[in-house]
Design a protein around this motif. Sequence first.
Motif, PDB file in Angstrom:
ATOM      1  N   THR A 264       0.810  -1.221   0.000  1.00 47.53           N
ATOM      2  CA  THR A 264       0.000   0.000   0.000  1.00 47.53           C
ATOM      3  C   THR A 264       0.843   1.271   0.000  1.00 47.53           C
TER       4      THR A 264
ATOM      5  N   GLY B  92       1.805   2.509   2.705  1.00 50.65           N
ATOM      6  CA  GLY B  92       1.474   3.168   3.971  1.00 50.65           C
ATOM      7  C   GLY B  92       2.637   3.126   4.954  1.00 50.65           C
TER       8      GLY B  92
ATOM      9  N   ILE C 238       1.067   7.964   3.159  1.00 54.71           N
ATOM     10  CA  ILE C 238       1.404   7.076   2.053  1.00 54.71           C
ATOM     11  C   ILE C 238       2.678   7.577   1.373  1.00 54.71           C
TER      12      ILE C 238
END
Length: 460
Positions: free
Chosen positions: A368, A370, A387
């Motif tokens: 992701t 993240g 992010i």
Amino acid sequence: MPKFDPMTGELITEETTERTSKKSHKTAIIASIIAGVVVLLGILAFALAAMLFSNPRTTVERACAKTFAEGGYLYDALKDVRGFGKEYTVTANIQIDMQSEYSESSMAFYTQLGVEGKDKQLAGTIEYNNSWITIPEIEYKMQIDEHEARLQIPTIDSHVFTYNYTEEKQGYLTETASAEDLQMVDDALKMIYSSEFPKDIKNTEFGVKLLDFYRSLKVEKSEAGQFEVDGTSRKCRGYAIQITQEDMNRFREIYQEYIETTMADQLHALGMSAEEYTEQIFADIRDMEDATLRFYVYQKELACVELESAANTYQVVFHGGDYRTQNIEVIVNAVTVCSIEGELAGDEETIVIDLMEDHITLKYNRSTGGYDIRSENAYEKMEMNGILSIGNKEIGLTVDQLALEGDYLNLVLSGDIAVTKVAVIDTMKGEIFDIGNASEAEYDELFDDLNQLLYGLLGY
């Protein structure tokens, strides 16, 4: 009521408090010595292996290169960041809310920094609010090239204010500012213009001299060492380099030459010579006695780098894991002063750093993008998440929240930052006002106009 130290039972007085302070100061000095000694000497070998040796010739060189050739998920993401050196643009769109014991305030700004070689432009908008004053959105542009700095604030005035920092000034400014002050401004602008992205030292004169210096040091086999690697005590082959004061003086001379050719304008603006700057960098090791730098190798990778002198022993121990640098310990005279612990679980990487009084936890998800960073010490807490995205032409960082909680100020920041490989530098249009050569009458007229505009902007 008297207070006692729970660890020693000693009565706490001003003297013991002072002693504790001195002890903390001494610990900080030790940490700086680590940076000055282990980094300059041990990491020198790592850097040489990574940047200069395309075909490492010795076991030590091959071990250094292999140890730092792999890392975790974040390392893999960041090592793909290339080509952002000569031309790039950084944009940031940020909202900040601050709260202290006395007031609350907020700031919102959009910033765009374009860099093309040494030419730079900073442009954007900013607005500010607190309990006493509200400053509406203000647009600005600032540029600098090899001769001139320029400023324009379209929200207030259409003039383009110019200042030539390479020529002598002839206007009213010379009557209101001393020659020393003007020289300070000129030097500061020269420093800003000359600053640029660090270049790869490979194949440069400095790189060649650094390589020659390293290869003049004799690497010999030494006694084996015992270190914990991958959770088990391992017998590791030892290699040693004897480093004398003469060697350090030679390295210092090479480094000083490098500073003189790459940082002359920056140091001049700070009122410092390359010799003085180098003196500060090498202050902790100036009087160091002859020392031995040892490399301990297990399965063709580093297990430990150790610097031993008559008075002190410094170690960087690579405990391994999924990769050799995943778990690292920095030890000074048998005391751990810094530790790094890593873990890979599925697509998530966790890195925990303990450095003196600071405890930092970083989590990164490779799927992701993240990230979550948390830092804490006795005085403040920080949490940041968002992010991270890295592409061939752009690096993006969104900040969902950066919260800082301290003794005197609480701050919350959010926004996004992006770096692209294209330089965005606009042309400023407007009537020129030459700051260095304008007359007193021109200044008076300008100030009258600006006062009226500012009063109108602030609603007076």
